[in-house]
Design an enzyme around this catalytic site. Structure first.
Site, PDB file in Angstrom:
ATOM      1  N   SER A 255      80.333  39.090  87.521  1.00  0.00           N
ATOM      2  CA  SER A 255      80.077  40.417  86.965  1.00  0.00           C
ATOM      3  C   SER A 255      79.656  41.364  88.087  1.00  0.00           C
ATOM      4  O   SER A 255      79.435  40.947  89.223  1.00  0.00           O
ATOM      5  CB  SER A 255      78.954  40.337  85.937  1.00  0.00           C
ATOM      6  OG  SER A 255      77.745  40.045  86.610  1.00  0.00           O
ATOM      7  N   LYS A 256      79.549  42.621  87.710  1.00  0.00           N
ATOM      8  CA  LYS A 256      79.142  43.632  88.679  1.00  0.00           C
ATOM      9  C   LYS A 256      77.743  43.307  89.212  1.00  0.00           C
ATOM     10  O   LYS A 256      77.424  43.581  90.360  1.00  0.00           O
ATOM     11  CB  LYS A 256      79.162  45.005  88.014  1.00  0.00           C
ATOM     12  CG  LYS A 256      78.887  46.099  88.995  1.00  0.00           C
ATOM     13  CD  LYS A 256      78.997  47.463  88.383  1.00  0.00           C
ATOM     14  CE  LYS A 256      78.488  48.517  89.357  1.00  0.00           C
ATOM     15  NZ  LYS A 256      77.122  48.260  89.800  1.00  0.00           N
TER      16      LYS A 256
END
Ligand code: GLU
Length: 500
Positions: free
Chosen positions: A263-264
């Site tokens: 994920s970011k």
């Protein structure tokens, strides 16, 4: 049959790097099979729409060098390629489903649905579905008399149209990556196909379009696997079961430590980019991107292609064309793959190396110009050639070589203290003298001199470059030239270090 694949983003924000991999596999297959790569914008969820997301996606594709064969920009035989421009078309396909008893109107308010779910939760149902059991308690076309349904519609009562998922049926399909997948319909929701605004949902629009666009392979992320049984039912009820595409669900990209989906947040935590390009518009800001960090598109292709696919050989470095030729669906992996940014950097290094001296020199000159330094192509090439093993990103050529143009302004006093020997001063003087005496200024001659006094190397490097690490010292001196070499050693000795 011509291979038709599609990338079908919902324009709700930036393109995650995992989606770039999905694009790539679709594109590689289309290219390999001489097929068509279609870009379809799935913008039916108008509430989540981000106006500039489509432009962001298009620009990212451009940077990657991927030109769709059909799409909003190119047009094509199956257009339009934005679902918002195809609304009337979906309505045509909903009627046969209603008539065939495979879809039904549902008038429940959000509160009523909530009450139903609460009731099931109280009865220990974890994910309470709107399904064959619960639909019986609700206000829909299956529980209400037909005339009343028509009256309510005529009276303008809001409704949705739901898929009538059969009760307890086993749906089997062969996924290109996972093999046979079996799903019991008891676990599925009667998905909404048409919303109260009469716009289709993702499931419905996507199946209709995949069919109309003659998609042969649906290659997408694993997160869509649970939706596939719904899609299969739709194909069946719409009478298209014999033209179903092959489903291929790609394994997840995992965080660098293997814990969970990439994920970011991981990108921030480990300090690597999560998106292809940066962007700044009123409704979309994207930072930390591969392009701006200095990754070459072909390096990103190479890195991403090998995250979940292998060529079946030991070959690691691939050109774009090489990937197209080597790609096959059979070699897609089944398990999640850890995202290893060190590997991405390595690929970048290798691809930059492959570009050769002219490209390197251009990178160098571009950066030099920003600091008002003029430098010939020949000089830039020589410097780049010297520093090429120290490069990960194009800007590094200048960073590693800029000392040729700037005399050092300060020196690491601590290091000098450490390396300074009693004889260092004399050696520096002697070294300078012997350089002066050199008839020819070349690597060979300089090397001979330096070999006789190896102890001064760290101090000498400091004097000449201002740093402690750098490219080969002899070659550095050769390239720096007589005048600069002398000038820098003198400056160093004058700068308080002669008596250190
Ligand atoms: N619009 C979906 C998305 O946002 C497409 C999923 C699919 O490929 O079917 O990713």
């Amino acid at each position: 049959m011509t291979v038709h694949v599609r990338f079908a983003p919902s324009p709700t924000g930036a393109l995650h790097i995992g989606s770039v991999r999905t694009i790539l596999y679709n594109y590689l297959l289309a290219q390999k099979a001489d097929g068509r790569f279609i870009l379809r914008v799935e913008d039916t969820d108008q509430k989540r729409l981000v106006a500039s997301a489509e432009a962001y996606i298009l620009e990212s594709l451009r940077w990657l060098g991927i030109v769709p064969d059909e799409g909003p920009e190119q047009g094509g035989p199956f257009g339009p390629y934005r679902q918002s421009e195809r609304i009337a078309l979906y309505r045509q396909y909903i009627q046969p489903l209603l008539d065939g008893g495979h879809a039904y109107y549902a008038f429940d308010t959000p509160e009523e649905i909530e009450t139903m779910r609460e009731r099931l939760k109280a009865a220990k149902v974890d994910h309470p579905p709107y399904n064959a059991i619960s639909r019986e308690w609700m206000r829909n076309g299956l529980t209400m008399p037909a005339e009343q349904v028509q009256e309510w519609i005529a009276a303008g009562k809001p409704y949705v149209i739901r898929l009538k998922v059969p009760h307890k049926e086993l749906i089997r399909f062969k996924d290109g990556v996972r093999g046979w997948v079996k799903v019991d319909t008891a676990t599925l929701d009667d998905k909404v196909l048409m919303k109260s605004d009469s716009w289709p949902t993702y499931h419905f629009a996507s199946v209709v379009d995949d069919h109309l666009m003659q998609i042969t392979h649906v290659i997408r992320g694993e997160e869509w696997l649970p939706s596939t049984p719904i899609h299969i039912l739709l194909y069946r009820y719409l009478g298209w079961a014999d033209q179903m595409p092959q489903f291929i669900h790609l394994p997840l990209l995992l965080a660098p430590n293997g814990t969970g989906k990439l994920s970011k947040r991981h990108a921030d935590q480990y300090g690597f980019p999560a998106f292809p390009i940066t962007w700044s518009s009123p409704d979309l800001t994207v930072e930390k991107s591969f392009r701006e960090a200095g990754y070459l598109p072909e390096a990103l292709w190479n890195f991403l292609a090998l995250l979940g696919w292998n060529p079946g050989t030991h070959q690691e470095i691939f050109t774009k064309q090489g990937l197209i030729e080597a790609f096959s669906l059979e070699r897609l992996g089944k398990s999640g793959v850890k995202f290893d940014i060190a590997k991405a950097k390595w690929f970048n290094q290798q691809h930059i190396k492959k570009q050769g001296p002219t490209a390197w020199a251009n990178y160098f000159i571009t950066e030099a110009t920003k600091e008002n330094i003029t430098c010939s192509q020949q000089e830039a090439m020589a410097i780049c050639n010297l520093v090429k093993d120290r490069i990960t990103f194009p800007n590094d050529f200048w960073q590693e070589g800029r000392f040729f143009f700037f005399d050092p302004v300060d020196y690491d006093a601590e290091l000098i203290q450490k390396k300074w020997k009693q004889q260092t001063k004399e050696e520096l003087v002697a070294f300078t003298q012997r350089l002066t005496d050199l008839a020819t200024w070349d690597v060979h001659a300089i090397k001979e001199v330096l070999q006789t006094m190896p102890g001064i190397r760290p101090v000498l490097r400091m004097a000449l470059t201002g740093g402690v690490a750098g490219p080969d010292l002899t070659e550095t001196i050769a390239l720096l030239g007589r005048a600069k070499t002398h000038k820098r050693i003198e400056a160093f000795m004058l700068n308080g270090y002669r008596d250190a």
